[in-house]
Scaffold this motif. Structure first.
Motif, PDB file in Angstrom:
ATOM      1  N   TYR A  45      26.776 -11.055  -2.004  1.00 29.34           N
ATOM      2  CA  TYR A  45      26.714 -10.198  -3.187  1.00 29.34           C
ATOM      3  C   TYR A  45      26.527  -8.761  -2.691  1.00 29.34           C
ATOM      4  O   TYR A  45      25.414  -8.226  -2.639  1.00 29.34           O
ATOM      5  N   PRO A  46      27.644  -8.109  -2.287  1.00 27.32           N
ATOM      6  CA  PRO A  46      27.545  -6.791  -1.642  1.00 27.32           C
ATOM      7  C   PRO A  46      27.023  -5.686  -2.549  1.00 27.32           C
ATOM      8  O   PRO A  46      26.673  -4.615  -2.064  1.00 27.32           O
ATOM      9  N   ALA A  47      26.950  -5.936  -3.855  1.00 29.28           N
ATOM     10  CA  ALA A  47      26.442  -4.891  -4.757  1.00 29.28           C
ATOM     11  C   ALA A  47      24.961  -4.607  -4.498  1.00 29.28           C
ATOM     12  O   ALA A  47      24.468  -3.526  -4.826  1.00 29.28           O
ATOM     13  N   VAL A  48      24.260  -5.588  -3.942  1.00 26.91           N
ATOM     14  CA  VAL A  48      22.842  -5.382  -3.630  1.00 26.91           C
ATOM     15  C   VAL A  48      22.675  -5.491  -2.116  1.00 26.91           C
ATOM     16  O   VAL A  48      22.391  -6.557  -1.582  1.00 26.91           O
ATOM     17  N   THR A  49      22.910  -4.393  -1.449  1.00 28.37           N
ATOM     18  CA  THR A  49      22.817  -4.349   0.008  1.00 28.37           C
ATOM     19  C   THR A  49      21.695  -3.394   0.396  1.00 28.37           C
ATOM     20  O   THR A  49      21.511  -2.355  -0.236  1.00 28.37           O
ATOM     21  N   ARG A  50      20.965  -3.758   1.425  1.00 26.74           N
ATOM     22  CA  ARG A  50      19.853  -2.921   1.856  1.00 26.74           C
ATOM     23  C   ARG A  50      20.100  -2.431   3.275  1.00 26.74           C
ATOM     24  O   ARG A  50      20.419  -3.230   4.166  1.00 26.74           O
ATOM     25  N   ILE A  51      20.000  -1.145   3.469  1.00 27.50           N
ATOM     26  CA  ILE A  51      20.144  -0.548   4.797  1.00 27.50           C
ATOM     27  C   ILE A  51      18.750  -0.132   5.266  1.00 27.50           C
ATOM     28  O   ILE A  51      18.076   0.667   4.617  1.00 27.50           O
ATOM     29  N   GLU A  52      18.350  -0.709   6.370  1.00 26.20           N
ATOM     30  CA  GLU A  52      17.024  -0.444   6.924  1.00 26.20           C
ATOM     31  C   GLU A  52      17.194   0.408   8.166  1.00 26.20           C
ATOM     32  O   GLU A  52      17.956   0.046   9.074  1.00 26.20           O
ATOM     33  N   ARG A  53      16.530   1.550   8.232  1.00 25.43           N
ATOM     34  CA  ARG A  53      16.694   2.410   9.394  1.00 25.43           C
ATOM     35  C   ARG A  53      15.378   3.084   9.747  1.00 25.43           C
ATOM     36  O   ARG A  53      14.453   3.160   8.943  1.00 25.43           O
ATOM     37  N   ILE A  54      15.329   3.561  10.965  1.00 22.12           N
ATOM     38  CA  ILE A  54      14.163   4.285  11.461  1.00 22.12           C
ATOM     39  C   ILE A  54      14.551   5.752  11.579  1.00 22.12           C
ATOM     40  O   ILE A  54      15.537   6.080  12.254  1.00 22.12           O
ATOM     41  N   ASP A  55      13.804   6.624  10.918  1.00 18.64           N
ATOM     42  CA  ASP A  55      14.169   8.043  10.903  1.00 18.64           C
ATOM     43  C   ASP A  55      13.683   8.740  12.174  1.00 18.64           C
ATOM     44  O   ASP A  55      13.117   8.120  13.085  1.00 18.64           O
ATOM     45  N   ALA A  56      13.909  10.050  12.218  1.00 15.16           N
ATOM     46  CA  ALA A  56      13.600  10.821  13.419  1.00 15.16           C
ATOM     47  C   ALA A  56      12.114  10.811  13.755  1.00 15.16           C
ATOM     48  O   ALA A  56      11.723  10.974  14.915  1.00 15.16           O
ATOM     49  N   LYS A  57      11.264  10.602  12.754  1.00 15.52           N
ATOM     50  CA  LYS A  57       9.826  10.579  12.984  1.00 15.52           C
ATOM     51  C   LYS A  57       9.315   9.190  13.372  1.00 15.52           C
ATOM     52  O   LYS A  57       8.125   9.017  13.623  1.00 15.52           O
TER      53      LYS A  57
END
Length: 260
Positions: free
Chosen positions: A227-239
């Motif tokens: 169900y690609p309409a509910v996709t979560r992108i998890e990332r680590i920012d510069a801090k």
């Protein structure tokens, strides 16, 4: 439970290296360049019938009985076959020659960088970049699969992207090696993991892929239950903080979401 992702492509080298050693008795291509150590089988027929097994010496020559030395190193097998046939026909009246390839020479190359066992290796003269990688045991988990460099006399000749081989079956960049070549494996580049309802969940090394749709394509696309309409992108920012971004991959704006 969160699935544990593995790096894509590195299990290519988990088999035994012997299975990927070039077979020595396969016919060489017409463009194969002869060198010291190569063996030629010359069959004379007609007024005289003889067979000679001749190895190219360090000076790049073979010693053909009754004719003398003939320089063959540095020319292709096709040209060498024609040269020998013409020489025999001109100097031995009523005799013709049939030339075939005997045993092939070995060459010494280097596999350096993030290989599992970097060092110097002796391989068949028909070996390609992938044959040398298998001989060295493969690439370590911190080595790049997408930017394997072939260097010759200090100059970059070509770069091999193993994803072309693994995902598309494309071996066009798998160059044949020459003596003294260096295969250099740099450290791995940027990576992104894809988990959930995709066909091939894994951690992928990024090269030209910059948005979500391109990374999903690397993972083989969606499964039927996705169900690609509910996709979560998890990332680590510069801090160093972990952030979550919601994306709707059914819309163009979601597909074009930049991947870091």
């Amino acid at each position: 439970t969160k699935e544990r992702l593995k790096q894509f492509g590195y299990d290519l080298f988990s088999g035994t290296p012997d299975a990927f050693t070039p077979v020595s008795d396969i016919p060489p291509p017409d463009s194969y360049v002869l060198g010291p150590g190569d063996n030629l089988v010359v069959q004379l027929y007609g007024k005289e019938n003889n067979s000679y097994s001749l190895t190219i010496n360090r000076e790049g020559q073979i010693q053909l009985p009754e004719i003398g030395p003939i320089t063959l190193a540095g020319i292709s097998f096709t040209d060498a076959r024609a040269l020998l046939a013409d020489t025999v026909q001109q100097q031995m009246i009523g005799v013709k020659a049939s030339v075939t390839m005997g045993t092939l020479r070995s060459i010494r190359i280097f596999v350096l960088g993030e290989a599992l066992q970097p060092g110097s290796y002796t391989v068949s003269s028909l070996s390609t970049m992938t044959n040398a990688l298998f001989a060295s045991g493969g690439i370590s988990k911190i080595g790049s699969l997408r930017n394997i460099q072939l260097k010759r006399q200090g100059k970059l000749i070509t770069s091999l992207d193993l994803y072309d081989l693994l995902l598309n079956g494309d071996t066009s960049k798998d160059a044949r090696l020459l003596p003294g070549d260096v295969i250099f494996i740099p450290p791995i580049g940027a990576t992104a993991g894809v988990s959930g309802e995709v066909k091939r969940p894994a951690i992928y090394e990024l090269k030209k892929e910059s948005n979500a749709a391109q990374v999903i394509k690397l993972a083989g696309g969606y499964t039927p239950t996705a169900y690609p309409a509910v996709t979560r992108i998890e990332r680590i920012d510069a801090k160093g903080d972990r952030t979550l971004v919601d994306a709707d991959l059914t819309k163009s704006s979601g597909k074009n979401t930049r991947i870091q």
